[in-house]
Design a protein around this motif. Structure first.
Motif, PDB file in Angstrom:
ATOM      1  N   SER A   1       0.837  -1.190   0.000  1.00 24.73           N
ATOM      2  CA  SER A   1       0.000   0.000   0.000  1.00 24.73           C
ATOM      3  C   SER A   1       0.878   1.248   0.000  1.00 24.73           C
ATOM      4  CB  SER A   1      -0.928   0.012   1.218  1.00 24.73           C
ATOM      5  OG  SER A   1      -0.167   0.054   2.415  1.00 24.73           O
TER       6      SER A   1
ATOM      7  N   GLY B   1      -8.438   3.144  -2.888  1.00 23.06           N
ATOM      8  CA  GLY B   1      -9.062   1.833  -2.843  1.00 23.06           C
ATOM      9  C   GLY B   1      -8.103   0.723  -3.217  1.00 23.06           C
ATOM     10  N   SER B   2      -8.652  -0.474  -3.404  1.00 22.68           N
ATOM     11  CA  SER B   2      -7.865  -1.644  -3.797  1.00 22.68           C
ATOM     12  C   SER B   2      -7.768  -1.706  -5.317  1.00 22.68           C
ATOM     13  CB  SER B   2      -8.506  -2.921  -3.260  1.00 22.68           C
ATOM     14  OG  SER B   2      -8.445  -2.948  -1.851  1.00 22.68           O
TER      15      SER B   2
ATOM     16  N   ASP C   1      -3.067  -1.422  -2.281  1.00 28.52           N
ATOM     17  CA  ASP C   1      -4.044  -0.465  -1.780  1.00 28.52           C
ATOM     18  C   ASP C   1      -3.495   0.945  -1.943  1.00 28.52           C
ATOM     19  OD1 ASP C   1      -5.850  -2.374  -1.002  1.00 28.52           O
ATOM     20  OD2 ASP C   1      -5.122  -2.486   1.062  1.00 28.52           O
TER      21      ASP C   1
ATOM     22  N   ILE D   1      -4.015   4.518  -0.531  1.00 31.56           N
ATOM     23  CA  ILE D   1      -4.604   5.127   0.660  1.00 31.56           C
ATOM     24  C   ILE D   1      -4.814   6.615   0.402  1.00 31.56           C
ATOM     25  CG2 ILE D   1      -4.269   5.601   3.114  1.00 31.56           C
ATOM     26  CD1 ILE D   1      -2.456   3.114   3.173  1.00 31.56           C
TER      27      ILE D   1
ATOM     28  N   THR E   1      -7.596   0.847   3.075  1.00 29.65           N
ATOM     29  CA  THR E   1      -8.510  -0.097   2.426  1.00 29.65           C
ATOM     30  C   THR E   1      -8.270  -1.495   2.967  1.00 29.65           C
ATOM     31  OG1 THR E   1      -6.939  -0.410   0.632  1.00 29.65           O
ATOM     32  CG2 THR E   1      -8.556   1.318   0.350  1.00 29.65           C
ATOM     33  N   SER E   2      -8.838  -2.473   2.315  1.00 22.62           N
ATOM     34  CA  SER E   2      -8.784  -3.850   2.799  1.00 22.62           C
ATOM     35  C   SER E   2      -7.386  -4.451   2.643  1.00 22.62           C
ATOM     36  CB  SER E   2      -9.795  -4.705   2.023  1.00 22.62           C
ATOM     37  OG  SER E   2      -9.500  -4.661   0.644  1.00 22.62           O
ATOM     38  N   THR E   3      -7.190  -5.599   3.257  1.00 27.87           N
ATOM     39  CA  THR E   3      -5.902  -6.291   3.195  1.00 27.87           C
ATOM     40  C   THR E   3      -5.616  -6.757   1.765  1.00 27.87           C
ATOM     41  OG1 THR E   3      -6.222  -7.041   5.450  1.00 27.87           O
ATOM     42  CG2 THR E   3      -4.566  -8.194   4.140  1.00 27.87           C
ATOM     43  N   VAL E   4      -4.370  -6.624   1.326  1.00 30.96           N
ATOM     44  CA  VAL E   4      -3.979  -6.996  -0.038  1.00 30.96           C
ATOM     45  C   VAL E   4      -3.978  -8.513  -0.194  1.00 30.96           C
ATOM     46  CG1 VAL E   4      -2.124  -6.899  -1.731  1.00 30.96           C
ATOM     47  CG2 VAL E   4      -2.654  -4.905  -0.340  1.00 30.96           C
TER      48      VAL E   4
END
Length: 269
Positions: free
Chosen positions: A129, A184-185, A207, A209, A233-236
């Protein structure tokens, strides 16, 4: 050309004649035909992207003396009798075919065969990220190599946004600021193509940020205080292994080469 029957006799000045004699003789001044067929899946630039099977064909049609031999030489090596179809794997090859008839006439056909069944070897890795608004960049390592026909093009994109590209093999580190991409992802996609038309592809998620606007808070003294917040965002997800992308229009084909000699070695008088 072909077989000939001769009759002969002698006559004296008194018009006496001898018994008639006879003789035969054959003439073959034309070389035999020699040709071949290459069966495989054609790629780009004269390359094949599958194994190639070569079938040799030779003949000496009537009234010729008949085919005596058909030989093959591989990659400049010695001549050997042709005993059946030949298979070519990856690499650049040269095949020579030679046919001879019973009269000693010979003809030859030469054909190059270039085979590359392997897609480019690629590797892609990047940080999990980054936050462009915080002054960060995404560090990306790109590796593109090809030991066959050679890399002709590679592209690196993120959600359709161009990141980098090149026209040959590369091994480089790229720092990208995420321009043109929202938070976002997202997924980096590296695709490479070699001169034969083989394509390989791999991807790596990350991600982006976005720095959130700081909320306003009233202090007990009546002054406004600001605090910063970063929205992650969510976990890669894990990075998938490179895959080979097969062009949908590639179909096997049989391509002839060689044929009849351009002219006889010696014409009839």
């Amino acid at each position: 050309e072909g077989g000939n029957d001769f009759s002969f006799w002698a006559r004296s000045s008194y018009n006496d004649t001898s018994d008639m004699g006879s003789a035969t003789g054959s003439l073959d001044s034309y070389a035999p035909s020699v040709s071949g067929e290459l069966t495989g899946t054609p790629g780009d630039g004269g390359w094949y992207i599958s194994e190639v099977i070569l079938t040799a064909i030779a003949g000496d049609p009537a009234p010729g003396s008949g085919l005596a031999s058909l030989e093959v030489s591989m990659d400049g090596g010695g001549w050997a009798g042709y005993s059946g179809a030949l298979t070519f794997s990856d690499g650049e090859h040269t095949v020579d075919l030679r046919a001879a008839d019973a009269a000693g006439n010979a003809s030859q056909a030469t054909q190059s065969v270039r085979v590359d069944t392997q897609a480019p070897a690629i590797d892609l890795s990047a940080g999990a990220s980054f936050c462009p608004g915080c002054g960060e960049t995404l560090d990306i390592d790109v590796e593109v190599q090809d030991a066959g026909s050679g890399v002709v093009e590679w592209t690196l994109t993120a959600a359709g946004v161009p990141v980098a590209n090149g026209g040959g093999p590369t091994s480089q580190a790229i720092s990208w600021n995420g321009g043109g991409l929202g938070g976002g992802s997202h997924t980096l996609i590296l695709q490479a193509r070699d001169a034969a038309g083989n394509i390989s592809e791999t991807s790596d998620p990350f991600d982006l940020i976005v720095q959130a606007p700081p909320p306003s808070e009233e202090s007990s003294s009546g002054t406004t205080q600001h605090t910063s917040a970063v929205v992650a965002t969510s976990t890669v997800a894990p990075r998938p292994a490179p895959t080979r992308v097969l062009p949908p229009t590639r179909t096997p084909a049989t391509i002839p080469f060689g044929g009849l000699p351009a002219a006889p070695l010696a014409g009839p008088s």
